[in-house]
Design a protein around this motif. Structure first.
Motif, short mmCIF file in Angstrom:
data_model
loop_
_atom_site.label_atom_id
_atom_site.label_comp_id
_atom_site.label_asym_id
_atom_site.label_seq_id
_atom_site.Cartn_x
_atom_site.Cartn_y
_atom_site.Cartn_z
N PHE A 121 0.84 -1.20 -0.11
CA PHE A 121 -0.14 0.12 0.02
C PHE A 121 0.80 1.22 -0.01
O PHE A 121 1.94 1.12 0.77
CB PHE A 121 -0.83 0.08 1.30
CG PHE A 121 -1.44 1.28 1.18
CD1 PHE A 121 -2.68 1.42 0.74
CD2 PHE A 121 -1.26 2.34 2.25
CE1 PHE A 121 -3.40 2.74 0.98
CE2 PHE A 121 -1.77 3.55 2.31
CZ PHE A 121 -3.06 3.89 1.71
N VAL B 225 -2.59 -0.11 -4.06
CA VAL B 225 -2.71 -1.37 -3.43
C VAL B 225 -2.17 -2.34 -4.45
O VAL B 225 -2.60 -2.33 -5.54
CB VAL B 225 -3.97 -1.71 -2.84
CG1 VAL B 225 -3.97 -3.09 -2.28
CG2 VAL B 225 -4.79 -0.87 -1.66
N ARG C 254 -3.27 -7.79 -3.40
CA ARG C 254 -3.74 -7.53 -2.01
C ARG C 254 -5.12 -6.84 -2.39
O ARG C 254 -5.84 -6.37 -1.29
CB ARG C 254 -2.60 -6.61 -1.42
CG ARG C 254 -1.53 -7.45 -0.87
CD ARG C 254 -1.73 -8.63 0.19
NE ARG C 254 -2.15 -7.96 1.26
CZ ARG C 254 -2.89 -8.12 2.40
NH1 ARG C 254 -3.23 -9.21 2.36
NH2 ARG C 254 -2.86 -7.40 3.40
N ARG C 255 -5.57 -6.53 -3.42
CA ARG C 255 -6.61 -5.73 -3.55
C ARG C 255 -8.01 -6.80 -3.15
O ARG C 255 -7.79 -7.87 -3.37
CB ARG C 255 -6.73 -5.32 -5.20
CG ARG C 255 -5.71 -4.19 -5.58
CD ARG C 255 -5.73 -4.13 -6.95
NE ARG C 255 -4.63 -2.95 -7.19
CZ ARG C 255 -4.20 -2.70 -8.31
NH1 ARG C 255 -4.75 -3.16 -9.46
NH2 ARG C 255 -3.22 -1.86 -8.29
N ALA D 31 -7.24 -1.31 1.93
CA ALA D 31 -7.26 0.04 1.86
C ALA D 31 -7.92 1.21 2.77
O ALA D 31 -7.31 2.03 3.00
CB ALA D 31 -7.86 0.27 0.41
#
Length: 128
Positions: free
Chosen positions: A49, A68, A72-73, A78
């Motif tokens: 991030f 991001v 990891r999205r 976030a």
């Protein structure tokens, strides 16, 4: 930081931030870091991030360059990361934090709403 910043720019704008030498872009990224305006979350030494304060004036800090890592999205990273950035910026840089987001970016809209942002205006950016 350079790979994450480059990926964010390319995904957002549609073309890379430099062609050939990365010297000038590297200097821009370094200047944000040196000013304490870049915030990152690392996992195993990898940026997952990032967010920058791209503009700071008259008591307002504008957050930009939020990114991001693709793998990891969608995992709820976030919103808490943005909460941490906003809290730090409010405590150390400015009493007001702003940002803008593309209206089609639903995941970002959800994350920013979850971090307490609310829409106050609509405008269009034209890149020449």
């Amino acid at each position: 930081m350079l790979p994450a910043s480059t990926a964010m720019f390319t995904e957002e704008i549609g073309y890379p931030p430099y062609v050939g030498s990365d010297r000038d872009y590297r200097a821009l990224v370094a200047s944000l870091i040196d000013a304490g305006h870049t915030f990152v979350l690392l996992e195993d030494g990898r940026v997952v991030f990032k967010a920058d304060v791209g503009s700071l004036a008259l008591g307002v800090a504008q957050i930009q360059g939020v990114w991001v890592a693709p793998d990891r999205r969608g995992q709820g990273l976030a919103t808490p990361a943005m909460n941490a950035v906003v809290e730090h910026v409010l405590q150390t840089l400015a009493p007001t934090v702003s940002l803008y987001v593309n209206g089609y970016n639903e995941p970002a809209l959800r994350a920013y709403h979850g971090a307490g942002f609310r829409q106050v205006a609509t405008f269009a950016t034209v890149i020449l």
